[in-house]
Design a protein around this motif. Structure first.
Motif, short mmCIF file in Angstrom:
data_model
loop_
_atom_site.label_atom_id
_atom_site.label_comp_id
_atom_site.label_asym_id
_atom_site.label_seq_id
_atom_site.Cartn_x
_atom_site.Cartn_y
_atom_site.Cartn_z
N PRO A 309 4.39 -1.31 8.75
CA PRO A 309 5.15 -0.72 9.86
C PRO A 309 4.25 0.04 10.84
CG PRO A 309 5.56 0.47 7.82
CD PRO A 309 4.79 -0.75 7.45
N GLN A 310 4.46 -0.24 12.11
CA GLN A 310 3.71 0.44 13.17
C GLN A 310 4.69 1.32 13.95
OE1 GLN A 310 1.67 -2.18 15.88
NE2 GLN A 310 1.23 -0.53 17.34
N ILE A 311 4.46 2.64 13.94
CA ILE A 311 5.37 3.61 14.58
C ILE A 311 5.45 3.34 16.08
CG2 ILE A 311 5.82 6.05 15.04
CD1 ILE A 311 6.21 5.29 12.15
N VAL A 312 6.68 3.37 16.62
CA VAL A 312 6.88 3.25 18.07
C VAL A 312 6.62 4.61 18.71
CG1 VAL A 312 8.52 2.71 19.90
CG2 VAL A 312 8.58 1.43 17.76
N ARG A 313 5.85 4.60 19.80
CA ARG A 313 5.45 5.84 20.46
C ARG A 313 5.78 5.80 21.94
NH1 ARG A 313 1.96 8.59 17.01
NH2 ARG A 313 1.31 7.35 15.18
N SER A 314 5.82 6.98 22.53
CA SER A 314 6.04 7.08 23.97
C SER A 314 4.95 6.32 24.71
CB SER A 314 6.04 8.55 24.39
OG SER A 314 6.17 8.66 25.79
N GLY A 315 5.36 5.52 25.68
CA GLY A 315 4.42 4.71 26.45
C GLY A 315 4.30 3.29 25.96
N ASP A 358 12.30 -9.11 29.97
CA ASP A 358 12.82 -8.47 28.75
C ASP A 358 11.94 -7.30 28.30
OD1 ASP A 358 14.52 -10.62 28.85
OD2 ASP A 358 13.55 -11.72 27.21
N ILE A 359 10.90 -6.97 29.06
CA ILE A 359 9.93 -5.96 28.62
C ILE A 359 10.34 -4.58 29.15
CG2 ILE A 359 7.52 -5.24 28.69
CD1 ILE A 359 6.76 -8.18 28.98
N TRP A 360 10.33 -3.60 28.26
CA TRP A 360 10.72 -2.23 28.60
C TRP A 360 9.65 -1.27 28.10
CZ3 TRP A 360 15.35 -1.62 31.22
CH2 TRP A 360 16.17 -2.75 31.26
N MET A 361 9.45 -0.21 28.87
CA MET A 361 8.55 0.86 28.45
C MET A 361 9.40 2.03 27.97
SD MET A 361 5.61 2.99 30.51
CE MET A 361 6.78 4.07 31.34
N ILE A 362 9.04 2.57 26.80
CA ILE A 362 9.77 3.71 26.25
C ILE A 362 9.05 4.99 26.66
CG2 ILE A 362 8.60 3.62 23.99
CD1 ILE A 362 11.42 4.30 22.79
N ASP A 363 9.80 5.90 27.32
CA ASP A 363 9.19 7.11 27.90
C ASP A 363 9.95 8.34 27.41
OD1 ASP A 363 7.65 8.73 29.85
OD2 ASP A 363 9.61 8.92 30.83
N VAL A 364 9.23 9.30 26.85
CA VAL A 364 9.83 10.57 26.39
C VAL A 364 9.46 11.65 27.41
CG1 VAL A 364 10.00 12.24 24.51
CG2 VAL A 364 9.55 9.83 23.99
N PRO A 365 10.40 12.06 28.27
CA PRO A 365 10.07 13.04 29.31
C PRO A 365 9.57 14.36 28.71
CG PRO A 365 12.23 12.05 29.71
CD PRO A 365 11.80 11.63 28.35
N GLY A 370 1.98 8.53 23.53
CA GLY A 370 1.54 8.49 22.13
C GLY A 370 2.39 9.32 21.20
N THR A 371 3.38 10.09 21.76
CA THR A 371 4.27 10.89 20.92
C THR A 371 5.20 9.97 20.12
OG1 THR A 371 4.27 12.69 22.55
CG2 THR A 371 6.05 12.69 20.91
N PRO A 372 5.27 10.11 18.79
CA PRO A 372 6.15 9.25 17.99
C PRO A 372 7.62 9.46 18.36
CG PRO A 372 4.57 10.41 16.60
CD PRO A 372 4.48 11.03 17.95
N ARG A 381 13.69 7.45 27.72
CA ARG A 381 14.21 6.49 28.69
C ARG A 381 13.63 5.11 28.40
NH1 ARG A 381 13.43 11.12 32.26
NH2 ARG A 381 15.46 11.73 33.12
N LEU A 382 14.45 4.10 28.62
CA LEU A 382 13.99 2.72 28.55
C LEU A 382 13.80 2.23 29.98
CD1 LEU A 382 16.35 1.39 25.73
CD2 LEU A 382 13.87 1.76 25.56
#
Length: 651
Positions: A309-315, A358-365, A370-372, A381-382
Motif C-alpha cells: 500500500p502506498q499512502i495517498v498524499r496532498s498533491g 479522468d485525472i484529478w489532483m488531491i489538494d489539502v488547503p 506530501g501531507t498524508p 479538494r479534488l
C-alpha cells in the motif's frame, strides 16, 4: 417520527425535537408500540393503538379555547370580549381540523398560547414585584417559551412578542422615580434569568434527551458528519475500526464537508440528450448507498493486489473509479445541467479505463504537498488536472431524470467552501485499522451541527412537482386550503370563511375607529373618565394583539422555503382575540350611542346575531373537518353544493 422515538431510530427533520418526542411519549403511555410504518397518507391502521396520540393532540387543541378566553380577559377585563375570542376559536374549522390529527401544530399552538397567557398573568402582578406569584408566572413563561421554540422555530415569534412586552415593562419601571438602580437591576436580572437563561437551558435539555433516546442508526444518518454518525448504534462508523489513512487501491466514500453535505454518488443512468455528451450521471446523495463507493487509483496505472500500500498524499494525481459501474470520475468543458457557470461532472470509460480527463489532483488547503490524507479528518479538494475546476455540490435538486438527487458539478472557483470533501469510510484489508472513537463529538458539537443541518434543511424545502403550496397573502383571505385526505373520506383544511373574513373586516373597522377617536381627542372632544379608561384599555389590548398577529404572520413574506396554509394559524389565534376585543368595543359603542331605552334590546340583538351567524357558519362548513363524502361541491348531489364560495377551494 413518534414511532422512531419509540424505536430509538435516528432521523432527520427540519424542526426541533420536543413536539415529536411528546407524540412518541403519548403513544407509549397509551399502548402504541411504534411499529406502524406510516408509509403514505391513507394507509389503514387496522388494530394499531393510535388513538392515544390523537387524543393528546386533540386535548391540546381544545385547550386553545379557554386559553384565548383567559388571555383576552387579562388584556381588557371584559367577559364579552373574552367570550367572543373563545367562540371564534371554538367555531373555526381550520383550528379544529389541525387539532384532530397527529400533528405538531396543536402542540405548537398550545405552547404559544401558554406563553402568551403566562406573560399576561405575570404582568397582572406588576404591582406586586418579587412576590411568589410574580416569580412563578415569570418562570412558567420562560418554560413555555422554550417549549414553543422546541416544537418549531415558529416559536421564535412568540419569544419576540414576550421580549417586546418585557422591554416596554422595563421602560415603564425606569419611569417610576421611586425605583432605585438596585431595584431596576433586580428587575432586569430576574427577567434575564427566567426569560433568557432558563429557556436556553431547557431548550438544550430537549436536545440532550433527543440525542440520548435516538441512539440507533436510521435514515437520517447521511445528513450528519462522520463523527456524529459514529455515535449511532448500527451505523457502519459505530465502534468502527478502519485505516487512519487511505492508500492507492483503497475503496472510499467521499462526503462533502459542509454541514449537511452529501456523498459523491453515481449510478448507471446517463444524462439526458439536452445535456451532452450523454455520459453517466454524477450526483450528490444524502443517504448511505453502495453507489457512493469509489476506488482510488494512481493517475497512470492500476494497482496490483500484491502491491504494497502506498499512502495517498496532498498533491498526488489520482483517478477515482466508481465501484458499481467501473467508470471513472470525469469532467470536461461542458456546462453543468443546472449551474451553467460550472462544468459537468460525469463517469466515463469502461472497466476502469478512460482518458486524460479522468485525472484529478488531491489538494489539502493549508497543508504542504506530501501531507498524508487522513480518514474523516483531512479536508481536501479534488481539482481536475486539465480543466482546473474542483468537485462541488450545492443545494440544487436535479429533475426526475436525476432522481431528485443534488447536482454535483466541477466548480472553476477553487476557493468555494462547497468544494471541500473528506473520506468517511475506507475499505482496505492491507492497511492497519484505528478506532473511530477518536472522532466522537461533544454534546455542544452535536447541538451546533444539528442546528446547522436543520437551518440548511429548512432553506432547501422547495415545492415538488404537483405539490400544492400557498403564499402568505392568501392566508388571511382564506383563499386556498390544504387537502388532508383525498379518498372517500375527504378532509379539507380551510378556515371558517365567516370567521376569517370577519377578522379581516374587523381589523379595518378597528383602524377606522381608532383614527376617528384619535382625531376627536386631538380636536378637544372630552370623554368621561370611565369611557376614556375603557377606550384606552381596549385600544391597548387591540394594538398588542395586532403586534402578536404581525409577528407571527409578516416574517413568512420574505421566506423562500415552501409554505402552507397551516403556517398562518399561530397568527390567526391573535387575530381572533383581537376580533373579540373589537366586537365587544363596537357593541358597547353602539349601546352607549343609542337612547338608554334601546340599550338592552340592541345588546341582545347584536349578541344574538353574532352568536347565531357564527354557529350557523360552523354548521354549514363542518363536513370539511369531519369528512366529506360523495361528489364534489360543484355537483347538485354534493353535501357541500353551493358552499364553494371561492373557485380555489377544493371541496
Amino acid at each position: 417520527m413518534g414511532s422512531w422515538y419509540i424505536k430509538r431510530t435516528f432521523f432527520f427533520d427540519v424542526h426541533p425535537p420536543l413536539g415529536k418526542m411528546l407524540i412518541g411519549l403519548s403513544g407509549i403511555l397509551t399502548g402504541y408500540d411504534g411499529k406502524f410504518p406510516f408509509e403514505k397518507p391513507g394507509d389503514e391502521y387496522g388494530d394499531v393503538n393510535y388513538v392515544g396520540m390523537r387524543v393528546f393532540c386533540a386535548l391540546l387543541g381544545a385547550s386553545l379555547v379557554p386559553l384565548c378566553y383567559m388571555c383576552t380577559w387579562l388584556l381588557c377585563q371584559s367577559t364579552l370580549a373574552a367570550f367572543f375570542s373563545g367562540l371564534l376559536i371554538l367555531l373555526d374549522t381550520g383550528t379544529l381540523a389541525l387539532s384532530r390529527f397527529i400533528l405538531l401544530d396543536p402542540i405548537l399552538l398550545f405552547f404559544i398560547m401558554m406563553s402568551t397567557y403566562s406573560v399576561l398573568k405575570f404582568m397582572s402582578y406588576k404591582e406586586h414585584p418579587f412576590s411568589v406569584q410574580w416569580f412563578y408566572w415569570l418562570t412558567v413563561t420562560g418554560i413555555f417559551l422554550s417549549a414553543a421554540i422546541g416544537v418549531k422555530f415558529v416559536g421564535l415569534f412568540v419569544i419576540l412578542l414576550v421580549g417586546f412586552t418585557t422591554i416596554l415593562d422595563l421602560w415603564r419601571l425606569l419611569g417610576i422615580k421611586s425605583n432605585t438602580i438596585v431595584d431596576l437591576t433586580k428587575h432586569f436580572v430576574a427577567r434575564a434569568m427566567c426569560l433568557i437563561a432558563l429557556p436556553i437551558v431547557m431548550y438544550m435539555v430537549y436536545f440532550s434527551i433527543h440525542f440520548l433516546v435516538l441512539n440507533e442508526s436510521g435514515n437520517g444518518d447521511g445528513f450528519f458528519s462522520s463523527a456524529f454518525q459514529s455515535q449511532l448504534k448500527g451505523n457502519k462508523l459505530y465502534n468502527a475500526s478502519m485505516p487512519e489513512n487511505i492508500a492507492f487501491g483503497s475503496i472510499v466514500t467521499l462526503k462533502q464537508r459542509r454541514t449537511g453535505g452529501a456523498y459523491l454518488h453515481s449510478h448507471w443512468h446517463l444524462y439526458p440528450e439536452e445535456h451532452p455528451p450523454r455520459q453517466q450521471q454524477i450526483t450528490s446523495y444524502t443517504h448511505k448507498d453502495d453507489n457512493n463507493k469509489w476506488l482510488v487509483k494512481p493517475s497512470d496505472h492500476d494497482v496490483e493486489e500484491a502491491e504494497e500500500p502506498q499512502i495517498v498524499r496532498s498533491g498526488d494525481l489520482i483517478r477515482l473509479e466508481h465501484v458499481g459501474t467501473r467508470r471513472n470520475l470525469h469532467s470536461h468543458r461542458e456546462p453543468a445541467p443546472l449551474t451553467k457557470h460550472h462544468y459537468q461532472l460525469s463517469a466515463y470509460g469502461s472497466n476502469g479505463t478512460g482518458d486524460s480527463n479522468d485525472i484529478w489532483m488531491i489538494d489539502v488547503p493549508g497543508y504542504p504537498i506530501g501531507t498524508p490524507i487522513q480518514t474523516a479528518r483531512s479536508k481536501f479538494r479534488l481539482i481536475h488536472y486539465y480543466v482546473r475546476c474542483a468537485v462541488c455540490s450545492g443545494d440544487k435538486k436535479l429533475p426526475k431524470w436525476g432522481w431528485d438527487q443534488l447536482e454535483a458539478t466541477c466548480n472553476p472557483n477553487l476557493k468555494d467552501t462547497n468544494t471541500l470533501y473528506s473520506v468517511e469510510e475506507v475499505d482496505d484489508i492491507r492497511m492497519p485499522n484505528s478506532s473511530f472513537e477518536l472522532y466522537s463529538p461533544t454534546f455542544w458539537e452535536k447541538f451546533l451541527e444539528s442546528h446547522a443541518v436543520m437551518t440548511q434543511g429548512n432553506s432547501n424545502l422547495k415545492p415538488k412537482d404537483g405539490e400544492i403550496s400557498s403564499q402568505p397573502w392568501q392566508w388571511p383571505l382564506n383563499y386556498k386550503g390544504q387537502t388532508f385526505s383525498g379518498k372517500e373520506h375527504r378532509v379539507y383544511l380551510l378556515g371558517n370563511p365567516v370567521i376569517f373574513w370577519g377578522c379581516l373586516a374587523t381589523k379595518i373597522v378597528f383602524l377606522v375607529v381608532y383614527l376617528v377617536s384619535s382625531v376627536r381627542i386631538q380636536r378637544g372632544v372630552r370623554y368621561s373618565k370611565v369611557w376614556r379608561d375603557y377606550q384606552e384599555r381596549t385600544f391597548g389590548a387591540c394594538w398588542w394583539l395586532i403586534m402578536g398577529w404581525a409577528l407571527h404572520y409578516l416574517p413568512f413574506w420574505p421566506m423562500t422555503r415552501i409554505l402552507y396554509f397551516h403556517h398562518y394559524f399561530p397568527a390567526f389565534l391573535f387575530s381572533a382575540m383581537m376580533t373579540g376585543v373589537t366586537l365587544d368595543f363596537l357593541i358597547t359603542l353602539l349601546c352607549v350611542t343609542l337612547p338608554e331605552n334601546l340599550t338592552l334590546m340592541t345588546f341582545h340583538t347584536c349578541f344574538g346575531l353574532l352568536l347565531s351567524s357564527l354557529a350557523y357558519s360552523f354548521y354549514l362548513f363542518h363536513p370539511m373537518v369531519y369528512g366529506m363524502f360523495g361528489s364534489m361541491a360543484n355537483e347538485e348531489s354534493s353535501q357541500m353544493y353551493g358552499l364553494r364560495w371561492l373557485s380555489s377551494w377544493d371541496l
